[in-house]
Design an enzyme around this catalytic site. Structure first.
Site, short mmCIF file in Angstrom:
data_model
loop_
_atom_site.label_atom_id
_atom_site.label_comp_id
_atom_site.label_asym_id
_atom_site.label_seq_id
_atom_site.Cartn_x
_atom_site.Cartn_y
_atom_site.Cartn_z
N LYS A 13 0.84 -1.22 0.00
CA LYS A 13 0.00 0.00 0.00
C LYS A 13 0.87 1.26 0.00
CE LYS A 13 -2.32 -0.70 3.84
NZ LYS A 13 -1.73 -1.95 4.38
N ARG A 88 -9.72 1.11 8.02
CA ARG A 88 -9.39 -0.29 8.32
C ARG A 88 -10.59 -1.00 8.92
NH1 ARG A 88 -3.50 0.81 8.77
NH2 ARG A 88 -2.33 -1.12 8.96
N ARG A 128 11.50 -5.97 5.45
CA ARG A 128 11.29 -4.57 5.00
C ARG A 128 12.18 -3.60 5.77
NH1 ARG A 128 5.15 -2.47 4.87
NH2 ARG A 128 5.15 -2.88 7.11
N ARG A 174 -1.21 -8.55 13.20
CA ARG A 174 -1.79 -7.52 12.31
C ARG A 174 -2.54 -8.16 11.15
NH1 ARG A 174 3.74 -4.98 11.46
NH2 ARG A 174 2.90 -3.68 9.81
P1 AMP Z 1 0.64 0.78 8.97
O1 AMP Z 1 1.83 1.69 8.84
O2 AMP Z 1 -0.48 1.15 8.04
O3 AMP Z 1 1.01 -0.68 8.90
O4 AMP Z 1 0.06 1.03 10.45
C1 AMP Z 1 0.83 0.77 11.60
C2 AMP Z 1 -0.06 0.67 12.81
O5 AMP Z 1 -0.75 1.92 13.01
C3 AMP Z 1 -1.16 -0.37 12.74
O6 AMP Z 1 -0.71 -1.68 13.09
C4 AMP Z 1 -2.17 0.18 13.76
O7 AMP Z 1 -1.72 -0.04 15.09
C5 AMP Z 1 -2.07 1.69 13.49
N1 AMP Z 1 -3.03 2.14 12.46
C6 AMP Z 1 -2.72 2.65 11.24
N2 AMP Z 1 -3.84 2.96 10.55
C7 AMP Z 1 -4.89 2.63 11.36
C8 AMP Z 1 -6.29 2.69 11.21
N3 AMP Z 1 -6.88 3.14 10.09
N4 AMP Z 1 -7.05 2.26 12.26
C9 AMP Z 1 -6.49 1.82 13.40
N5 AMP Z 1 -5.17 1.71 13.60
C10 AMP Z 1 -4.36 2.12 12.59
#
Ligand code: AMP
Length: 221
Positions: A13, A88, A128, A174
């Site tokens: 993404k 999400r 990564r 996750r």
């Molecule tokens: P990401 O960088 O998108 O993998 O997000 C890292 C972490 O941020 C996730 O594992 C969640 O803990 C939090 N997070 C990011 N976006 C959201 C969202 N839309 N809703 C809830 N938690 C989020």
């Protein structure tokens, strides 16, 4: 146009979202990046959300929705945005729909789903590394896309870092959370908007296919 990037962690993404952002001249908004920045700065919000992120849980919907609404009202979002990692949950998707109806009534929304098998995701995430320079943010993979010099970004020369939550245990959690929510979320977009699903095996081909889809979608509007 508001382009929502759907997909489990590690599906690309961020990588694809950043390319689309440049090609389509739309700002790239990643909730994960916003949250990590707040944690690094030690803000009140950062303190509130740190434990969720470290453990791989979702930040509560109300906090996430408020954070995104505030960001979407900033000036650079006037033409739309690439939303990476938001929504999400269906509650977040509904909140986004209502927010856009109220604040940007003529905006178009489209969702791109990146669908990658779980075993491949785990391999992608644990290998990564990401450029520490926020304005660069290039993403590498120690196995499939290594930097020329270990630990250094090819593009800007900054140090590459591994995210604290990019380990097998947290990524497995996750992924589980993603699968709990994704069916309903994808259904929401299938019913409400255009939804384009793709298995992004080769980056260039995936970007090309997505941009072709977006062109056709815009033409139909
Ligand atoms: P990401 O960088 O998108 O993998 O997000 C890292 C972490 O941020 C996730 O594992 C969640 O803990 C939090 N997070 C990011 N976006 C959201 C969202 N839309 N809703 C809830 N938690 C989020």
């Amino acid at each position: 146009m508001y382009i929502v990037m759907l997909g489990a962690p590690g599906t690309g993404k961020g990588t694809i979202g950043k390319i689309l952002s440049k090609d389509l001249n739309l700002v790239h908004i990643s909730t994960g990046d916003i949250f990590r920045e707040q944690i690094n700065k030690g803000t009140e919000l950062g303190k509130k959300i740190q434990s969720y992120i470290e453990s791989g849980s979702l930040v509560p919907d109300d906090v996430t929705i408020e954070t995104v609404k505030t960001r979407l009202l900033e000036k650079d979002v006037e033409q739309g945005a690439i939303l990476d990692g938001f929504p999400r949950t269906v509650i977040q998707a509904e909140a986004l729909r209502e927010f856009l109806k109220e604040n940007k009534p003529n905006s178009k929304r489209v969702a791109i789903e990146l669908d990658v098998p779980d075993d491949e995701i785990v391999k992608r995430v644990v290998n990564r590394v990401i450029c520490s320079n926020k304005s660069c943010g290039a993403i590498y993979n120690k196995e499939t896309k290594p930097p020329k010099q270990e630990g250094i970004c090819d593009i800007c020369g900054s140090e590459l870092r591994k995210r604290d939550d990019d380990n097998v245990e947290t990524v497995t959690k996750r992924l589980g959370i993603y699968h709990q929510n994704s069916k309903d979320l994808i259904e929401f977009y299938r019913e409400n908007n255009a939804l384009y699903s793709i298995y992004p095996k080769e980056l260039d081909i995936a970007v090309n296919d997505i941009e072709k889809f977006l062109d056709e979608y815009k033409r139909k509007l």
